[in-house]
Write a protein that holds these residues in place. Structure first.
Motif, PDB file in Angstrom:
ATOM      1  N   TRP A 432       0.850  -1.196   0.000  1.00 14.10           N
ATOM      2  CA  TRP A 432       0.000   0.000   0.000  1.00 14.10           C
ATOM      3  C   TRP A 432       0.883   1.243   0.000  1.00 14.10           C
ATOM      4  CZ3 TRP A 432      -5.244   0.292  -0.561  1.00 14.10           C
ATOM      5  CH2 TRP A 432      -5.915  -0.939  -0.579  1.00 14.10           C
ATOM      6  N   THR A 433       0.838   1.965  -1.116  1.00 11.97           N
ATOM      7  CA  THR A 433       1.581   3.212  -1.271  1.00 11.97           C
ATOM      8  C   THR A 433       1.000   3.976  -2.449  1.00 11.97           C
ATOM      9  OG1 THR A 433       3.750   4.208  -1.662  1.00 11.97           O
ATOM     10  CG2 THR A 433       3.317   2.114  -2.753  1.00 11.97           C
ATOM     11  N   ASN A 434       1.116   5.286  -2.422  1.00 10.21           N
ATOM     12  CA  ASN A 434       0.722   6.105  -3.566  1.00 10.21           C
ATOM     13  C   ASN A 434       1.920   6.573  -4.375  1.00 10.21           C
ATOM     14  OD1 ASN A 434      -2.127   6.105  -3.543  1.00 10.21           O
ATOM     15  ND2 ASN A 434      -2.138   7.499  -1.773  1.00 10.21           N
ATOM     16  N   ASP A 435       3.095   6.060  -4.064  1.00 10.28           N
ATOM     17  CA  ASP A 435       4.307   6.369  -4.812  1.00 10.28           C
ATOM     18  C   ASP A 435       4.459   5.317  -5.908  1.00 10.28           C
ATOM     19  OD1 ASP A 435       6.968   6.498  -5.756  1.00 10.28           O
ATOM     20  OD2 ASP A 435       7.664   7.354  -3.861  1.00 10.28           O
ATOM     21  N   LEU A 436       4.200   5.698  -7.158  1.00 13.00           N
ATOM     22  CA  LEU A 436       4.173   4.740  -8.260  1.00 13.00           C
ATOM     23  C   LEU A 436       5.518   4.064  -8.476  1.00 13.00           C
ATOM     24  CD1 LEU A 436       2.666   3.470 -10.656  1.00 13.00           C
ATOM     25  CD2 LEU A 436       3.327   5.459 -12.025  1.00 13.00           C
ATOM     26  N   THR A 437       6.585   4.836  -8.471  1.00 14.92           N
ATOM     27  CA  THR A 437       7.893   4.227  -8.717  1.00 14.92           C
ATOM     28  C   THR A 437       8.291   3.299  -7.575  1.00 14.92           C
ATOM     29  OG1 THR A 437       9.003   6.182  -7.777  1.00 14.92           O
ATOM     30  CG2 THR A 437       8.699   6.123 -10.170  1.00 14.92           C
ATOM     31  N   ARG A 438       7.965   3.672  -6.352  1.00 17.66           N
ATOM     32  CA  ARG A 438       8.256   2.788  -5.226  1.00 17.66           C
ATOM     33  C   ARG A 438       7.449   1.497  -5.336  1.00 17.66           C
ATOM     34  NH1 ARG A 438       8.070   5.259   0.579  1.00 17.66           N
ATOM     35  NH2 ARG A 438       5.872   5.638   0.100  1.00 17.66           N
ATOM     36  N   ALA A 439       6.213   1.599  -5.786  1.00 14.13           N
ATOM     37  CA  ALA A 439       5.371   0.412  -5.918  1.00 14.13           C
ATOM     38  C   ALA A 439       6.013  -0.600  -6.867  1.00 14.13           C
ATOM     39  CB  ALA A 439       3.982   0.801  -6.417  1.00 14.13           C
ATOM     40  N   HIS A 440       6.468  -0.117  -8.024  1.00 16.55           N
ATOM     41  CA  HIS A 440       7.109  -1.021  -8.977  1.00 16.55           C
ATOM     42  C   HIS A 440       8.425  -1.556  -8.418  1.00 16.55           C
ATOM     43  CE1 HIS A 440       4.507  -0.690 -12.478  1.00 16.55           C
ATOM     44  NE2 HIS A 440       4.409   0.612 -12.253  1.00 16.55           N
ATOM     45  N   ARG A 441       9.212  -0.687  -7.855  1.00 18.75           N
ATOM     46  CA  ARG A 441      10.521  -1.074  -7.335  1.00 18.75           C
ATOM     47  C   ARG A 441      10.381  -2.120  -6.229  1.00 18.75           C
ATOM     48  NH1 ARG A 441      12.205   3.891  -6.558  1.00 18.75           N
ATOM     49  NH2 ARG A 441      11.522   3.989  -4.388  1.00 18.75           N
ATOM     50  N   PHE A 442       9.459  -1.888  -5.316  1.00 21.56           N
ATOM     51  CA  PHE A 442       9.258  -2.794  -4.188  1.00 21.56           C
ATOM     52  C   PHE A 442       8.711  -4.137  -4.667  1.00 21.56           C
ATOM     53  CE2 PHE A 442       7.665  -4.443  -0.220  1.00 21.56           C
ATOM     54  CZ  PHE A 442       8.505  -3.905   0.743  1.00 21.56           C
ATOM     55  N   ALA A 443       7.770  -4.094  -5.597  1.00 16.80           N
ATOM     56  CA  ALA A 443       7.181  -5.327  -6.118  1.00 16.80           C
ATOM     57  C   ALA A 443       8.244  -6.190  -6.800  1.00 16.80           C
ATOM     58  CB  ALA A 443       6.045  -5.006  -7.081  1.00 16.80           C
ATOM     59  N   HIS A 444       9.169  -5.553  -7.508  1.00 18.75           N
ATOM     60  CA  HIS A 444      10.235  -6.306  -8.161  1.00 18.75           C
ATOM     61  C   HIS A 444      11.164  -6.947  -7.135  1.00 18.75           C
ATOM     62  CE1 HIS A 444      10.137  -5.365 -12.595  1.00 18.75           C
ATOM     63  NE2 HIS A 444       9.145  -4.626 -12.138  1.00 18.75           N
ATOM     64  N   GLY A 445      11.358  -6.316  -6.008  1.00 20.22           N
ATOM     65  CA  GLY A 445      12.266  -6.847  -5.001  1.00 20.22           C
ATOM     66  C   GLY A 445      11.630  -7.835  -4.045  1.00 20.22           C
ATOM     67  N   LEU A 446      10.310  -7.880  -3.998  1.00 19.24           N
ATOM     68  CA  LEU A 446       9.613  -8.737  -3.045  1.00 19.24           C
ATOM     69  C   LEU A 446       9.654 -10.190  -3.507  1.00 19.24           C
ATOM     70  CD1 LEU A 446       8.004  -8.672  -0.420  1.00 19.24           C
ATOM     71  CD2 LEU A 446       5.944  -8.223  -1.753  1.00 19.24           C
ATOM     72  N   GLU A 447      10.058 -11.082  -2.620  1.00 18.66           N
ATOM     73  CA  GLU A 447      10.193 -12.502  -2.949  1.00 18.66           C
ATOM     74  C   GLU A 447       8.849 -13.206  -2.737  1.00 18.66           C
ATOM     75  OE1 GLU A 447      13.342 -13.717  -0.387  1.00 18.66           O
ATOM     76  OE2 GLU A 447      14.908 -12.721  -1.561  1.00 18.66           O
ATOM     77  N   ALA A 448       8.009 -13.116  -3.736  1.00 15.78           N
ATOM     78  CA  ALA A 448       6.678 -13.716  -3.679  1.00 15.78           C
ATOM     79  C   ALA A 448       6.212 -14.004  -5.099  1.00 15.78           C
ATOM     80  CB  ALA A 448       5.683 -12.798  -2.976  1.00 15.78           C
ATOM     81  N   GLY A 449       5.376 -15.019  -5.235  1.00 17.82           N
ATOM     82  CA  GLY A 449       4.868 -15.377  -6.553  1.00 17.82           C
ATOM     83  C   GLY A 449       3.761 -14.487  -7.041  1.00 17.82           C
ATOM     84  N   MET A 450       3.061 -13.820  -6.120  1.00 17.32           N
ATOM     85  CA  MET A 450       1.928 -12.956  -6.485  1.00 17.32           C
ATOM     86  C   MET A 450       1.959 -11.717  -5.604  1.00 17.32           C
ATOM     87  SD  MET A 450      -0.985 -15.910  -6.633  1.00 17.32           S
ATOM     88  CE  MET A 450      -0.489 -16.516  -5.016  1.00 17.32           C
ATOM     89  N   ILE A 451       1.757 -10.569  -6.211  1.00 13.88           N
ATOM     90  CA  ILE A 451       1.814  -9.314  -5.475  1.00 13.88           C
ATOM     91  C   ILE A 451       0.655  -8.434  -5.912  1.00 13.88           C
ATOM     92  CG2 ILE A 451       3.159  -7.212  -5.053  1.00 13.88           C
ATOM     93  CD1 ILE A 451       5.673  -9.032  -5.686  1.00 13.88           C
ATOM     94  N   TRP A 452      -0.057  -7.899  -4.948  1.00 14.30           N
ATOM     95  CA  TRP A 452      -1.123  -6.942  -5.221  1.00 14.30           C
ATOM     96  C   TRP A 452      -0.717  -5.580  -4.651  1.00 14.30           C
ATOM     97  CZ3 TRP A 452      -2.155 -12.065  -4.568  1.00 14.30           C
ATOM     98  CH2 TRP A 452      -3.044 -12.664  -5.459  1.00 14.30           C
ATOM     99  N   VAL A 453      -0.858  -4.544  -5.459  1.00 12.08           N
ATOM    100  CA  VAL A 453      -0.543  -3.181  -5.046  1.00 12.08           C
ATOM    101  C   VAL A 453      -1.842  -2.415  -4.861  1.00 12.08           C
ATOM    102  CG1 VAL A 453       0.630  -1.037  -5.660  1.00 12.08           C
ATOM    103  CG2 VAL A 453       1.664  -3.244  -6.259  1.00 12.08           C
TER     104      VAL A 453
END
Length: 518
Positions: A432-453
């Motif tokens: 949960w964030t309103n920072d678009l670039t952080r959302a993409h960056r964090f999702a790429h780094g998160l070790e999970a098979g499925m990610i919801w933003v």
């Protein structure tokens, strides 16, 4: 705890128990309802008060062998049935699921303790799963055209053969359809072993598929325990693959058991999924999602966000709001439409979840809400929130699988990512964030098979579903399921223009023989 009130669901439950469960549950093998060859049975109980619900045939290796042979024999013809015909049958199955959806939902609630409000949608989702794969059945065998100089290469997909499907107890009907529908669409036959704690709706599904015209032996149902029926299924040489949903340790056992026969495996296993809340998020929406994803379905779901990581500047306020909501959740009779959390599925699981309350205190966490039994009978647990937690605590590392949330503070994005990834699981993650670039960056780094933003778990059926690390092997969803249930074959057709190297066209060399001296 909400009091049980008179409701049409109770009348229907009583009728269904009298009409469908009085005679007990049998296996469905080769198109026939049969007892175990040993005559053995076991008792299933309802978690509302742990009273006896139904007597169930207890399968063993002999019953699995009979089912596997029936699936093997049926595969010889089912594999040749056209995709269009499989589509028609699967759509009929979906129609009948919708027709019996209220019956399915009520019996699922009685059997598992899940609130009826969620089981209604689970039955509808079961029909949706069959429709989704019905429409993909005609194209299941399609491959690719892969031309090369001098050749036409093309690939096709063919069903792997009889498969074993082992399903869990938390939302058994929906998860059974999630596995069985793509297997049938692909042209495989099935031996289904449902969880012994929630066997009822597997019988309904078998009845429905039989009524829809699924040929005898294409789907077989064997009830029983993991150490007997389950082990025999994973070891049987006629079973070519095993799809399993459940606990991680069991998944490792299944992998070992299938090793001698080189079984293909697909595992959807445990999770300790993080939901990460940054201070720039829409906190009202984030609160709704956090509460829903841990306390719905009694917290007994693989994708539940059981760790909430909250930026330290909003930690106190946000955890206070979660605690308030948790204390207001309606715990009670699962057949009451107002109930939000029902009883946990089994006394053994109830004791496991209850045991984490003492662990939390021992480790220095605070129980900000819940942390106690609800009522004097049944397996009811109050929705619980642990605050003041660290990520190295057992309550932060181990899958509790109940309505229990652990709240951990973090400082910045880098800290949050380390905490999120510092578990052995990797099924799902929520951000949960309103920072678009952080959302993409964090999702790429998160070790999970499925990610919801900025969302709770909202499934889109064509997308891949599955985890990394100790959360599983393989993916469900869309054509990803066919990659498991089908073999890919490449066929190369020569255009007659290539030259093959020629051997043996010259005169053979003379081999000098040595004469031994002396």
């Amino acid at each position: 705890m909400t009091q049980t009130s008179a409701h049409p669901n109770h009348d229907l439950a009583r009728e269904l128990r009298e009409s469908q469960l009085t005679g007990g549950l049998k296996h469905f093998i080769g198109g026939e309802w049969v007892d175990s060859q040993s005559g053995e049975t076991f008792q299933s109980h309802t978690p509302t008060d742990n009273s006896a619900l139904v007597t169930v045939a207890s399968g063993d290796a002999a019953d699995i062998d009979r089912a596997a042979r029936a699936a093997h024999d049926a595969f010889q013809t089912w594999r040749e049935v056209s995709g269009a015909e499989r589509r028609n049958i699967l759509h009929k199955i979906a129609d009948l699921i919708e027709k019996r959806s209220q019956e399915i939902a009520v019996l699922e609630s009685v059997d598992t303790g899940q609130a009826i409000r969620f089981m209604k949608s689970a039955a509808a989702r079961g029909a949706e799963n069959f429709r989704f794969y019905a429409d993909r059945a005609p194209g299941a065998q399609d491959g690719e055209s892969l031309p090369a100089p001098g050749f036409l290469n093309y690939s096709i997909r063919q069903p792997i053969g009889p498969v074993g499907v082992i399903t869990p107890w938390n939302t058994p009907f929906m998860l059974s359809t999630w596995k069985i529908a793509p297997a049938l669409a692909a042209g495989c036959t099935v031996v289904h072993k449902p969880a012994e704690w929630s066997p009822v709706t597997a019988t309904l599904l078998a009845e429905i598929m039989d009524e829809a015209g699924l040929p005898k032996g294409v789907h077989n149902l064997v009830h029983g325990f993991g150490e007997s029926a389950g082990k025999a299924l994973t070891e049987h040489p006629l079973i070519k693959a095993v799809a399993f949903v459940g606990e991680t340790v069991t998944g490792s056992h299944i992998m070992r058991q299938g090793a001698d026969t080189l079984k293909r495996v697909h595992f959807e296993l445990g999770g300790k999924n993080p939901v990460v809340v940054f201070d720039d998020a829409d906190l009202d929406k984030a609160l709704d999602a956090v509460v829903f994803m841990i306390y719905s379905l009694n917290g007994e779901r693989c994708t539940s966000s059981s760790r909430v990581l909250i930026q330290e500047g909003i930690y106190d306020e946000f955890t206070a709001r979660i605690a308030e909501r948790a204390r207001n959740i309606r715990v009670g009779d699962p057949l009451d439409p107002d109930t939000e959390v029902g009883p946990l599925v089994h006394p053994r699981h109830f004791q496991k979840v209850m045991g984490y309350f003492d662990k939390a205190r021992e480790e220095g966490a605070t129980i900000a809400a819940g942390g106690e039994r609800v009522g004097g009978e049944g397996n009811y647990v109050s929705p619980t929130l642990f605050t003041g937690a660290r990520n190295d605590m057992r309550i932060s590392q181990e899958e509790i699988f109940g309505p229990v949330l652990t709240a951990i503070p973090f400082t910045d994005e880098a800290d949050a990512l380390v905490l999120a990834n510092d578990v052995k699981y990797g099924l799902a993650g929520y951000l949960w964030t309103n920072d678009l670039t952080r959302a993409h960056r964090f999702a790429h780094g998160l070790e999970a098979g499925m990610i919801w933003v900025n969302s709770e778990n909202v499934r889109h059926l064509p997308t891949p579903f599955g985890g990394v690390k100790n959360s599983g092997i393989g993916r469900d969803g869309g054509d990803y399921s066919f990659e498991f249930y089908m073999e890919t074959k490449n066929i190369a057709i020569s255009l007659g223009t290539h030259k093959t190297a020629r051997l043996g066209v010259g005169q053979a060399p003379v081999v000098q023989k040595e004469v031994a001296e002396g």
